[in-house]
Design an enzyme around this catalytic site. Structure first.
Site, PDB file in Angstrom:
ATOM      1  N   ASN A   1     -14.976   5.621  -3.720  1.00  0.00           N
ATOM      2  CA  ASN A   1     -15.624   6.784  -4.326  1.00  0.00           C
ATOM      3  C   ASN A   1     -14.783   7.566  -5.021  1.00  0.00           C
ATOM      4  OD1 ASN A   1     -18.065   5.724  -3.461  1.00  0.00           O
ATOM      5  ND2 ASN A   1     -18.137   7.167  -1.740  1.00  0.00           N
TER       6      ASN A   1
ATOM      7  N   LYS B   1     -21.037  11.315   0.218  1.00  0.00           N
ATOM      8  CA  LYS B   1     -20.956  11.182   1.828  1.00  0.00           C
ATOM      9  C   LYS B   1     -20.542   9.749   2.165  1.00  0.00           C
ATOM     10  CE  LYS B   1     -23.050  10.141   5.852  1.00  0.00           C
ATOM     11  NZ  LYS B   1     -24.218   9.265   6.435  1.00  0.00           N
ATOM     12  N   SER B   2     -19.744   9.429   2.802  1.00  0.00           N
ATOM     13  CA  SER B   2     -19.522   8.022   3.385  1.00  0.00           C
ATOM     14  C   SER B   2     -18.610   8.402   4.593  1.00  0.00           C
ATOM     15  CB  SER B   2     -18.848   7.209   2.448  1.00  0.00           C
ATOM     16  OG  SER B   2     -18.680   5.857   3.184  1.00  0.00           O
ATOM     17  N   VAL B   3     -18.834   7.162   5.888  1.00  0.00           N
ATOM     18  CA  VAL B   3     -17.931   7.254   6.916  1.00  0.00           C
ATOM     19  C   VAL B   3     -17.344   5.886   6.978  1.00  0.00           C
ATOM     20  CG1 VAL B   3     -19.400   8.942   8.180  1.00  0.00           C
ATOM     21  CG2 VAL B   3     -19.621   6.342   8.505  1.00  0.00           C
TER      22      VAL B   3
ATOM     23  N   LYS C   1     -21.517  26.145   4.992  1.00  0.00           N
ATOM     24  CA  LYS C   1     -22.743  26.880   4.601  1.00  0.00           C
ATOM     25  C   LYS C   1     -23.652  27.516   5.544  1.00  0.00           C
ATOM     26  CE  LYS C   1     -23.496  22.763   1.534  1.00  0.00           C
ATOM     27  NZ  LYS C   1     -22.690  21.700   2.598  1.00  0.00           N
TER      28      LYS C   1
ATOM     29  N   TYR D   1     -25.351  20.809   9.913  1.00  0.00           N
ATOM     30  CA  TYR D   1     -24.955  19.381   9.814  1.00  0.00           C
ATOM     31  C   TYR D   1     -24.527  19.156  11.418  1.00  0.00           C
ATOM     32  CZ  TYR D   1     -24.709  19.385   4.951  1.00  0.00           C
ATOM     33  OH  TYR D   1     -24.825  19.373   3.495  1.00  0.00           O
TER      34      TYR D   1
ATOM     35  N   LEU E   1     -25.955   9.759  -5.442  1.00  0.00           N
ATOM     36  CA  LEU E   1     -26.468   8.564  -5.462  1.00  0.00           C
ATOM     37  C   LEU E   1     -27.848   8.332  -5.036  1.00  0.00           C
ATOM     38  CD1 LEU E   1     -23.337   6.587  -3.902  1.00  0.00           C
ATOM     39  CD2 LEU E   1     -23.765   7.220  -6.332  1.00  0.00           C
TER      40      LEU E   1
ATOM     41  N   ASP F   1     -16.769  18.948   2.378  1.00  0.00           N
ATOM     42  CA  ASP F   1     -18.255  19.760   2.248  1.00  0.00           C
ATOM     43  C   ASP F   1     -18.906  19.568   3.814  1.00  0.00           C
ATOM     44  OD1 ASP F   1     -20.302  21.504   0.354  1.00  0.00           O
ATOM     45  OD2 ASP F   1     -21.123  19.704   1.767  1.00  0.00           O
TER      46      ASP F   1
ATOM     47  N   ARG G   1     -15.560   2.665   1.311  1.00  0.00           N
ATOM     48  CA  ARG G   1     -16.305   3.165   0.357  1.00  0.00           C
ATOM     49  C   ARG G   1     -15.535   4.572   0.010  1.00  0.00           C
ATOM     50  NH1 ARG G   1     -21.485   1.865   2.349  1.00  0.00           N
ATOM     51  NH2 ARG G   1     -21.039  -0.026   1.451  1.00  0.00           N
TER      52      ARG G   1
ATOM     53  N   HIS H   1     -27.110  28.181   2.163  1.00  0.00           N
ATOM     54  CA  HIS H   1     -27.720  26.859   1.931  1.00  0.00           C
ATOM     55  C   HIS H   1     -28.944  26.527   1.261  1.00  0.00           C
ATOM     56  CE1 HIS H   1     -27.239  22.798   4.565  1.00  0.00           C
ATOM     57  NE2 HIS H   1     -27.401  22.589   3.117  1.00  0.00           N
TER      58      HIS H   1
ATOM     59  N   ILE I   1     -20.202  15.284  -4.264  1.00  0.00           N
ATOM     60  CA  ILE I   1     -19.456  15.375  -2.889  1.00  0.00           C
ATOM     61  C   ILE I   1     -20.193  14.060  -2.288  1.00  0.00           C
ATOM     62  CG2 ILE I   1     -18.609  17.573  -2.468  1.00  0.00           C
ATOM     63  CD1 ILE I   1     -21.337  18.249  -1.424  1.00  0.00           C
TER      64      ILE I   1
END
Length: 274
Positions: A241, A231-233, A76, A51, A191, A46, A237, A109, A229
């Site tokens: 997830n 988010k993590s980089v 979006k 972004y 979260l 996503d 993690r 969006h 959805i």
């Protein structure tokens, strides 16, 4: 690791229930995270024009080695491009940045109701779907009043409504409205932007199940039938997830999580975004 199940959308498409969000990541970070996530079992990615990392997302999809037909990509249109012609131009730019020949899901969006351009944006999405350039269309951050208006004026029901949703803001009434109209609710900020991780209720449940607090919350989303959805980089993690499909929260667990509701948002109310 158990793969994410899919949710059937009202247009017949199947969307993975759990995916990777890339909000507030650079192109380079997004490319790396997307490639890693896809190679480790994710199939839903996503992003959004706002972004400023659609190019990185496209690069990550190609670098993953996963066949494009197996990857569900969402982007979006930002609210400043709401409107018919503006939305069509924004879509073209998003596709150029992504470097993809088709899109799986395109969302408005924000409704930005004071601008009063979201109905025309929705008409543009319908045209894009009818032309075959995007498989499914939906909205984000729409209240029931916004959803009701676009359906009444166009006759087309969105496949997805992506909204801020977490134990502090469970959006019970909105979820019921979406479900009654065949719309899949998808959770962003699942979260509460990390604000739930240290909550003692979730820490207790995490210890009970041998999981992390984040996994407890993501499992809660899954058991509610939501798409989610996170988010993590961070590679570890990202893997963690997705690992939420082999345990179940019981009724006492769900009641404990329900006690966390405060109505608190981490973002703005959709009526205030203009």
């Amino acid at each position: 690791m158990t793969a994410s199940p899919t949710l059937l959308l009202n247009d017949g498409a199947a969307m993975p229930q759990l995916g990777l969000g890339v909000y507030k990541t650079t192109d380079d970070e997004a490319a790396s995270a997307v490639s890693f996530a896809l190679r480790h079992g994710y199939r839903l990615i996503d992003t959004a024009s706002m972004y400023h990392n659609e190019q990185g997302v496209g690069e990550g999809v190609r670098a993953s080695g996963i066949d494009r037909s197996e990857v569900f990509v969402t982007t979006k249109v930002w609210f400043t491009d709401n409107g018919y012609d503006e939305t069509l131009r924004a879509f073209d730019e998003s596709m150029r940045m992504l470097g993809l020949d088709h899109l799986d899901l395109y969302l408005i969006h924000w409704p930005a109701p004071l601008r009063d351009r979201y109905v025309e944006a929705w008409r543009a999405l319908i045209a894009l779907r009818d032309s075959g350039r995007v498989r499914s269309i939906g909205v984000a951050n729409f209240h029931p009043s916004h959803l009701t208006r676009i359906v009444e004026e166009t006759g087309i029901v969105p496949a997805v409504n992506q909204v801020e949703l977490h134990p502090r803001l469970p959006q019970t009434a909105l979820r019921a409205f979406d479900a009654a109209h065949g719309v899949v609710t998808q959770s962003w900020s699942p979260l509460a932007r990390g604000g739930l991780i240290a909550d003692p209720v979730l820490a207790r449940l995490a210890a009970k199940h041998g999981r992390s607090p984040a996994q407890i919350v993501l499992r809660w989303h899954v058991q509610l039938g939501l798409s989610v959805i996170p988010k993590s980089v961070t590679p570890a993690r990202i893997v963690e997830n997705l690992d939420v499909f082999d345990f179940t929260l019981d009724e006492s667990d769900l009641a404990a999580i329900a006690s966390l509701e405060t109505g608190e948002r981490t973002g703005v109310d959709p009526n205030d975004r203009n």
